[in-house]
Design an enzyme around this catalytic site. Structure first.
Site, PDB file in Angstrom:
ATOM      1  N   CYS A  87      35.741  61.363  47.591  1.00 25.32           N
ATOM      2  CA  CYS A  87      34.281  61.260  47.692  1.00 25.32           C
ATOM      3  C   CYS A  87      33.608  61.874  46.466  1.00 25.32           C
ATOM      4  O   CYS A  87      32.516  61.457  46.074  1.00 25.32           O
ATOM      5  CB  CYS A  87      33.784  61.911  48.969  1.00 25.32           C
ATOM      6  SG  CYS A  87      34.294  63.645  49.171  1.00 25.32           S
ATOM      7  N   HIS A 380      32.322  67.508  52.001  1.00 29.06           N
ATOM      8  CA  HIS A 380      32.204  66.068  51.743  1.00 29.06           C
ATOM      9  C   HIS A 380      31.009  65.824  50.831  1.00 29.06           C
ATOM     10  O   HIS A 380      29.946  66.419  50.998  1.00 29.06           O
ATOM     11  CB  HIS A 380      32.031  65.317  53.064  1.00 29.06           C
ATOM     12  CG  HIS A 380      31.907  63.831  52.893  1.00 29.06           C
ATOM     13  ND1 HIS A 380      32.910  63.052  52.337  1.00 29.06           N
ATOM     14  CD2 HIS A 380      30.876  62.975  53.184  1.00 29.06           C
ATOM     15  CE1 HIS A 380      32.513  61.784  52.310  1.00 29.06           C
ATOM     16  NE2 HIS A 380      31.283  61.717  52.817  1.00 29.06           N
TER      17      HIS A 380
END
Length: 438
Positions: A87, A380
């Site tokens: 990510c 994240h």
């Protein structure tokens, strides 16, 4: 009868031969054009690069809004598959592919690869990536080749561990810069070390450091290139410079709310004079002795794209932690107060409002924000990108959803990307390309 086209092989062959003769004639009669010719992969044709004339520049200045885009326009909005804790890469790719001037460079086939092994060229892969993301294909793209090249050229990022998005950004820009040799249209005649590649043209700014001797007040100035500005946050180990009590700030449209730190506050701290102390004496060139001094950082040259990095991840001898302090940032930013030329407008380190509010050359518009959710051990990355005008979208790997401006401004913020509102054409030194059209 069927109204289809009929092709004759002999005529096609004659046309190709005539075209080849015309290219040879063009190359022999104009060395300048021959030097600037570019190849179109797969077609075998050549064309000279477009050099803008003065009338064309005037037309561009009078017609800055050259595109009509509806709110349902989705070209360029394409998710990226997470290949295992990637990510950090996906959010930076989304920010880079939505950088207006970088997008225009790659989509106009300006890259000319000069690497011995083109399959290892990161710029070639970025060109392919831009074509994929702007192809109109709605299905998520799998950036496996980009990840492979990153592992080859930036080995400290190899593996499936979670990496830092800021570290990936700097590594990617460095590799792209090194692989852009064929795109350097020419080094400055008076500075053979000057790089004119697309990465430096867009992202490189000049950070000025002024060290002032406290004895003779002599100033030693150095200017270093920079791709981003890393800003300290309140709550970190380094002492933060607070706003003056009871003072209201309207710089960059930010209304100061007690207890809320703004991007302008961070930039004020970054550009304030800092006393180096008796333990860090520097030898003064005028005094010829070691003296106490003060150091001040300012921007000598502003980049086209300004990237601000909030130091949210703190690594010290005592602890490792993430700083979650909310930082307010504006949609439009004026960097004039933080320029080296604006130092005279500072009194005791306090920021003075610029008197020339009509000067737009140092004004920026926000177009991408990278956020980190979670902790140091488990987190994240996502990003907000401005697709066009006031249309914002949230990119969460393969999922792209519409977002509001409030969603963007209320986000925590880790990396902020601002694009200059007005660009300057180097050859004519006229400022007329307004990027607000994007």
């Amino acid at each position: 009868m069927c109204k289809d086209y009929v092709y004759d092989k002999d005529i096609e062959q004659i046309a190709k031969e005539e075209q080849g003769e015309a290219l040879k004639l063009q190359a022999s009669t104009s060395t300048e054009v021959s030097h600037q010719q570019c190849s179109v992969p797969g077609l075998g044709e050549k064309f000279p690069t477009w050099e803008t004339t003065k009338p064309e520049l005037e037309l561009l200045g009078h017609n800055p809004r050259r595109r009509r885009i509806t709110s349902s326009f989705t070209i360029g909005l394409r998710g990226l598959i997470n290949l295992g804790n990637t990510c950090f890469m996906n959010c930076i790719v989304q920010a880079l592919t939505h950088t207006p001037i970088l997008r225009d460079f790659f989509l106009s086939d300006r890259h000319r690869c000069e690497m011995p092994s083109p399959e290892l060229c990161l710029v070639c892969e970025m060109s392919s990536l831009f074509r994929e993301l702007y192809s109109g294909n709605p299905s998520p793209h799998v950036p496996y080749k980009l990840l492979h090249l990153v592992w080859i050229h930036a080995r400290h990022l190899a593996g499936y561990r979670q990496q830092d998005a800021h570290e990936f950004l700097i590594a990617a820009l460095d590799v792209l810069h090194r692989h852009c040799k064929g795109d350097d249209v020419g080094k400055a005649a008076n500075n053979p070390n000057h790089c004119n590649c697309i990465i430096d043209q867009i992202f490189t700014g000049g950070l000025q450091s002024d060290v002032t001797c406290q004895a003779c007040h002599g100033v030693s100035t150095t200017i270093d290139p920079c791709w981003d500005i890393s800003l300290d946050l309140p709550g970190s180990c380094t002492s933060f410079w607070p706003m003056s009590p009871g003072r209201e700030s309207s710089v960059n449209g930010e209304s100061h709310i007690p207890g809320i730190t703004t991007l302008t506050d961070c930039l004020r701290r970054f550009t304030r004079p800092e006393h180096l102390g008796s333990s860090a004496k520097i030898k003064c060139g005028s005094c010829q002795s070691y003296q106490e001094s003060t150091k001040q950082l300012t921007m000598n040259k502003l980049p086209v794209v300004a990237c601000f990095h909030f130091k949210r991840f703190e690594h010290s001898a005592k602890q490792r932690r993430k700083i979650t302090t909310y930082i307010s940032f504006p949609l439009e930013l004026d960097m004039t107060p933080f320029m080296a030329s604006s130092k005279e407008s500072r009194i005791n380190g306090q920021l003075q409002l610029p008197t020339n509010s009509g000067n737009n050359e140092n004004k920026y518009s926000l177009f991408a924000v990278v956020n980190h959710q979670g902790t140091l051990e488990s987190g994240h990355y996502t990003s907000f990108i401005r697709h066009h005008k006031d249309q914002w979208f949230k990119c969460d790997d393969a999922v792209i959803t519409k977002a509001s401006i409030k969603d963007v401004l209320d986000s925590e913020g880790y990396l902020l990307f601002y694009h200059k509102q007005v660009l300057e054409h180097e050859s004519e030194k006229v400022k007329e390309m307004n990027t607000q059209a994007y």
